[in-house]
Scaffold this motif. Structure first.
Motif, PDB file in Angstrom:
ATOM      1  N   LEU A 318     -43.718  -4.386 -22.176  1.00 27.71           N
ATOM      2  CA  LEU A 318     -42.320  -4.780 -22.151  1.00 27.71           C
ATOM      3  C   LEU A 318     -41.433  -3.567 -22.364  1.00 27.71           C
ATOM      4  CD1 LEU A 318     -42.595  -7.966 -24.397  1.00 27.71           C
ATOM      5  CD2 LEU A 318     -41.979  -7.970 -21.974  1.00 27.71           C
ATOM      6  N   GLN A 319     -40.379  -3.474 -21.562  1.00 27.54           N
ATOM      7  CA  GLN A 319     -39.414  -2.381 -21.697  1.00 27.54           C
ATOM      8  C   GLN A 319     -38.052  -2.984 -22.033  1.00 27.54           C
ATOM      9  OE1 GLN A 319     -39.318   0.341 -18.408  1.00 27.54           O
ATOM     10  NE2 GLN A 319     -38.111   1.846 -19.537  1.00 27.54           N
ATOM     11  N   PHE A 320     -37.526  -2.616 -23.205  1.00 29.19           N
ATOM     12  CA  PHE A 320     -36.254  -3.164 -23.660  1.00 29.19           C
ATOM     13  C   PHE A 320     -35.087  -2.465 -22.965  1.00 29.19           C
ATOM     14  CE2 PHE A 320     -39.141  -3.650 -27.370  1.00 29.19           C
ATOM     15  CZ  PHE A 320     -39.163  -5.027 -27.417  1.00 29.19           C
ATOM     16  N   ASN A 321     -34.042  -3.245 -22.673  1.00 32.58           N
ATOM     17  CA  ASN A 321     -32.836  -2.646 -22.087  1.00 32.58           C
ATOM     18  C   ASN A 321     -32.214  -1.640 -23.037  1.00 32.58           C
ATOM     19  OD1 ASN A 321     -33.394  -4.530 -20.144  1.00 32.58           O
ATOM     20  ND2 ASN A 321     -31.328  -5.389 -20.054  1.00 32.58           N
ATOM     21  N   ASP A 322     -32.195  -1.979 -24.321  1.00 33.35           N
ATOM     22  CA  ASP A 322     -31.696  -1.091 -25.367  1.00 33.35           C
ATOM     23  C   ASP A 322     -32.771  -0.977 -26.438  1.00 33.35           C
ATOM     24  OD1 ASP A 322     -28.954  -0.743 -24.333  1.00 33.35           O
ATOM     25  OD2 ASP A 322     -28.752  -2.875 -24.805  1.00 33.35           O
ATOM     26  N   PRO A 323     -32.969   0.213 -27.013  1.00 24.88           N
ATOM     27  CA  PRO A 323     -34.016   0.388 -28.026  1.00 24.88           C
ATOM     28  C   PRO A 323     -33.846  -0.590 -29.188  1.00 24.88           C
ATOM     29  CG  PRO A 323     -33.126   2.510 -27.353  1.00 24.88           C
ATOM     30  CD  PRO A 323     -32.230   1.462 -26.749  1.00 24.88           C
ATOM     31  N   VAL A 324     -34.987  -1.049 -29.732  1.00 22.21           N
ATOM     32  CA  VAL A 324     -34.979  -1.977 -30.863  1.00 22.21           C
ATOM     33  C   VAL A 324     -35.565  -1.294 -32.099  1.00 22.21           C
ATOM     34  CG1 VAL A 324     -35.079  -4.022 -29.410  1.00 22.21           C
ATOM     35  CG2 VAL A 324     -37.195  -2.961 -30.165  1.00 22.21           C
ATOM     36  N   ARG A 325     -35.113  -1.749 -33.254  1.00 23.55           N
ATOM     37  CA  ARG A 325     -35.459  -1.083 -34.504  1.00 23.55           C
ATOM     38  C   ARG A 325     -36.725  -1.652 -35.130  1.00 23.55           C
ATOM     39  NH1 ARG A 325     -34.957  -1.436 -39.976  1.00 23.55           N
ATOM     40  NH2 ARG A 325     -34.365   0.486 -41.093  1.00 23.55           N
ATOM     41  N   ALA A 326     -37.568  -0.758 -35.632  1.00 17.97           N
ATOM     42  CA  ALA A 326     -38.707  -1.098 -36.509  1.00 17.97           C
ATOM     43  C   ALA A 326     -39.630  -2.149 -35.905  1.00 17.97           C
ATOM     44  CB  ALA A 326     -38.195  -1.550 -37.878  1.00 17.97           C
ATOM     45  N   VAL A 327     -40.162  -1.863 -34.730  1.00 17.87           N
ATOM     46  CA  VAL A 327     -41.163  -2.745 -34.120  1.00 17.87           C
ATOM     47  C   VAL A 327     -42.470  -2.584 -34.886  1.00 17.87           C
ATOM     48  CG1 VAL A 327     -42.431  -3.332 -32.040  1.00 17.87           C
ATOM     49  CG2 VAL A 327     -40.066  -2.513 -31.872  1.00 17.87           C
ATOM     50  N   ALA A 328     -43.019  -3.678 -35.375  1.00 17.22           N
ATOM     51  CA  ALA A 328     -44.215  -3.628 -36.226  1.00 17.22           C
ATOM     52  C   ALA A 328     -45.422  -4.178 -35.481  1.00 17.22           C
ATOM     53  CB  ALA A 328     -43.984  -4.416 -37.510  1.00 17.22           C
ATOM     54  N   PRO A 329     -46.404  -3.340 -35.142  1.00 19.83           N
ATOM     55  CA  PRO A 329     -47.650  -3.856 -34.563  1.00 19.83           C
ATOM     56  C   PRO A 329     -48.285  -4.899 -35.474  1.00 19.83           C
ATOM     57  CG  PRO A 329     -47.541  -1.473 -34.294  1.00 19.83           C
ATOM     58  CD  PRO A 329     -46.390  -1.858 -35.201  1.00 19.83           C
ATOM     59  N   GLY A 330     -48.793  -5.955 -34.862  1.00 21.42           N
ATOM     60  CA  GLY A 330     -49.350  -7.083 -35.621  1.00 21.42           C
ATOM     61  C   GLY A 330     -48.442  -8.292 -35.594  1.00 21.42           C
ATOM     62  N   GLN A 331     -47.128  -8.056 -35.457  1.00 23.66           N
ATOM     63  CA  GLN A 331     -46.182  -9.157 -35.296  1.00 23.66           C
ATOM     64  C   GLN A 331     -46.253  -9.679 -33.869  1.00 23.66           C
ATOM     65  OE1 GLN A 331     -43.394 -10.390 -37.814  1.00 23.66           O
ATOM     66  NE2 GLN A 331     -45.355  -9.953 -38.753  1.00 23.66           N
ATOM     67  N   SER A 332     -45.570 -10.766 -33.608  1.00 20.63           N
ATOM     68  CA  SER A 332     -45.587 -11.349 -32.270  1.00 20.63           C
ATOM     69  C   SER A 332     -44.306 -11.036 -31.512  1.00 20.63           C
ATOM     70  CB  SER A 332     -45.762 -12.864 -32.355  1.00 20.63           C
ATOM     71  OG  SER A 332     -47.085 -13.197 -32.700  1.00 20.63           O
ATOM     72  N   ALA A 333     -44.456 -10.872 -30.199  1.00 19.03           N
ATOM     73  CA  ALA A 333     -43.316 -10.795 -29.282  1.00 19.03           C
ATOM     74  C   ALA A 333     -43.311 -12.096 -28.484  1.00 19.03           C
ATOM     75  CB  ALA A 333     -43.448  -9.597 -28.360  1.00 19.03           C
ATOM     76  N   VAL A 334     -42.196 -12.802 -28.503  1.00 19.33           N
ATOM     77  CA  VAL A 334     -42.089 -14.087 -27.822  1.00 19.33           C
ATOM     78  C   VAL A 334     -41.019 -13.985 -26.740  1.00 19.33           C
ATOM     79  CG1 VAL A 334     -41.628 -16.547 -28.089  1.00 19.33           C
ATOM     80  CG2 VAL A 334     -42.872 -15.304 -29.871  1.00 19.33           C
ATOM     81  N   LEU A 335     -41.378 -14.380 -25.520  1.00 21.79           N
ATOM     82  CA  LEU A 335     -40.508 -14.267 -24.360  1.00 21.79           C
ATOM     83  C   LEU A 335     -39.798 -15.594 -24.097  1.00 21.79           C
ATOM     84  CD1 LEU A 335     -42.651 -11.967 -24.102  1.00 21.79           C
ATOM     85  CD2 LEU A 335     -42.477 -12.232 -21.617  1.00 21.79           C
ATOM     86  N   TYR A 336     -38.483 -15.511 -23.895  1.00 21.61           N
ATOM     87  CA  TYR A 336     -37.669 -16.698 -23.631  1.00 21.61           C
ATOM     88  C   TYR A 336     -36.939 -16.571 -22.301  1.00 21.61           C
ATOM     89  CZ  TYR A 336     -38.016 -18.015 -28.625  1.00 21.61           C
ATOM     90  OH  TYR A 336     -38.464 -18.379 -29.878  1.00 21.61           O
ATOM     91  N   LYS A 337     -36.739 -17.703 -21.652  1.00 29.44           N
ATOM     92  CA  LYS A 337     -35.774 -17.855 -20.571  1.00 29.44           C
ATOM     93  C   LYS A 337     -34.758 -18.873 -21.066  1.00 29.44           C
ATOM     94  CE  LYS A 337     -36.605 -15.480 -16.722  1.00 29.44           C
ATOM     95  NZ  LYS A 337     -35.585 -14.608 -16.095  1.00 29.44           N
ATOM     96  N   ASP A 338     -33.552 -18.403 -21.350  1.00 31.18           N
ATOM     97  CA  ASP A 338     -32.569 -19.245 -22.035  1.00 31.18           C
ATOM     98  C   ASP A 338     -33.207 -19.726 -23.350  1.00 31.18           C
ATOM     99  OD1 ASP A 338     -30.680 -18.944 -19.962  1.00 31.18           O
ATOM    100  OD2 ASP A 338     -31.694 -20.475 -18.789  1.00 31.18           O
ATOM    101  N   ASP A 339     -33.318 -21.043 -23.565  1.00 31.18           N
ATOM    102  CA  ASP A 339     -33.899 -21.553 -24.811  1.00 31.18           C
ATOM    103  C   ASP A 339     -35.360 -21.957 -24.655  1.00 31.18           C
ATOM    104  OD1 ASP A 339     -31.644 -21.180 -26.325  1.00 31.18           O
ATOM    105  OD2 ASP A 339     -30.882 -23.214 -26.050  1.00 31.18           O
ATOM    106  N   LYS A 340     -35.938 -21.671 -23.516  1.00 28.89           N
ATOM    107  CA  LYS A 340     -37.305 -22.090 -23.228  1.00 28.89           C
ATOM    108  C   LYS A 340     -38.282 -20.945 -23.520  1.00 28.89           C
ATOM    109  CE  LYS A 340     -37.724 -24.477 -19.533  1.00 28.89           C
ATOM    110  NZ  LYS A 340     -37.743 -24.815 -18.084  1.00 28.89           N
TER     111      LYS A 340
END
Length: 354
Positions: A318-340
């Protein structure tokens, strides 16, 4: 009449879930999982969903609603899939999310099997999210929405899972509990991980997991030693506490197991633009390479715009449009389309380039 197994943790949400299912005409039976051994349950655990109070309160609610209630021994799967993983991940310098593991292995696998054994067609929980024709959607109550934790439902039989509270506000749930005069109507909810009720991860790791303080160097981003840490298991990305006096305000940027070091940096150096996500699960509409999504990298974090640059089997970049702070390996990344919710997986790596 359709039979449903209602997971009852002894809290107001699961209590109202059972009551609403009865209102809707289901044949309801309640179940509480026993997650901790009697010897492990002391005063500090007694009020969590691992303790005596949970099973007692769930039984009182079941009696009030005149439904059967079962306590099911889940000690072994909880230990093996949640607690052991929690310890292992911290010892490897990662930051796990035990609630997501519990949903995957206990609530939507172990309990689903128990539901079938008990002749139930459905499994219901008191989560604030919506299941609609196989789609997982954010709960109406924005402050209580738990869809981030629930993407493991995609590994289960989504058509057999019910979230009766998904379209409700927490205040409505309290009113229903009061209307039914449920014993849990005024019960406060815990904000901690159930097996660490005081939120003291370090003490838990020391006392229950045998992890010791193996000190090592704190490095700056150029590799210079600037201090000593107390053991990598006791740190997570973005943490400031425990680094000591380093001359300026610094935070954990990276944890390196290979040389037992912690990299510290100033706040502006904590931002990342590219991550790798493994063990991906998705629903009816699979994520697509090149797709644009809103991605949430922690429970209380705000979703950010990102592109799914690579997607193969269960691995994504995944490539973020703007950099995000303090990404922690082991946590989850969840993808949304609107609220889905489209998909979710475990962050395995922060990358410098694709």
């Amino acid at each position: 009449m359709k039979r449903v197994l209602a997971a009852m943790s002894g809290g107001v949400d699961s209590s109202v879930t059972a009551a609403l299912l009865l209102e809707q005409g289901y044949d309801v039976c309640g179940v509480t999982m026993k997650l901790m051994d009697n010897e492990q349950i002391c005063d500090e655990f007694s009020k969590s969903c691992c303790g005596f109070d949970a099973a007692r309160d769930a039984k009182m609610v079941a009696d009030k609603l005149k439904i059967p209630h079962y306590v099911i021994n889940a000690l072994a799967p909880f230990q093996e899939t949640v607690i052991d993983n929690f310890v292992k991940e911290y010892s490897y310098g990662r930051t796990p999310n035990p609630c997501i593991r519990c949903n995957y292995f206990l609530k939507f696998d172990f309990l689903m099997k128990k539901a079938k054994e008990l002749g139930c067609e459905y499994l219901a929980t008191g989560h604030y999210a919506v299941m609609d024709n196989g789609y997982l959607i954010r709960g109406r109550d924005e402050k209580k929405d738990q869809s981030y934790f629930l993407y493991p439902v995609f590994a289960s039989e989504t058509e057999k899972i019910l979230f009766p509270l998904g379209n409700m506000e927490k205040s409505e749930v309290r009113k229903i509990a009061q209307r039914y005069a449920l014993p849990t109507a005024s019960k406060q909810e815990s904000q901690d991980i159930c097996f660490i009720p005081e939120g003291d991860y370090a003490s838990f790791l020391k006392q229950n997991a045998g992890i010791t303080n193996k000190s090592g160097p704190i490095l700056d981003v150029w590799g210079n030693e600037i201090g000593q840490h107390q053991g990598i298991a006791f740190y997570t990305v973005g943490q400031r506490k425990g680094l000591g006096a380093l001359g300026k305000r610094m935070y954990v940027k990276e944890i390196r197991v290979e040389d037992n070091s912690v990299v510290a940096a100033v706040d502006e150096d904590l931002f990342s633009s590219i991550i790798r996500v493994d063990d991906m699960l998705w629903g009816k509409d699979a994520p697509v390479e090149g797709g644009k999504y809103r991605v949430q990298i922690r429970y209380k974090g705000s979703p950010v715009e990102a592109t799914l640059s690579r997607f193969q089997k269960q691995c994504a970049v995944l490539q973020f449009n703007d950099p995000v702070r303090a990404v922690a390996p082991g946590q989850s990344a969840v993808l949304y389309k609107d609220d889905k919710v489209v998909a979710g997986g475990i962050i395995s790596q922060v990358m410098d380039s694709i």
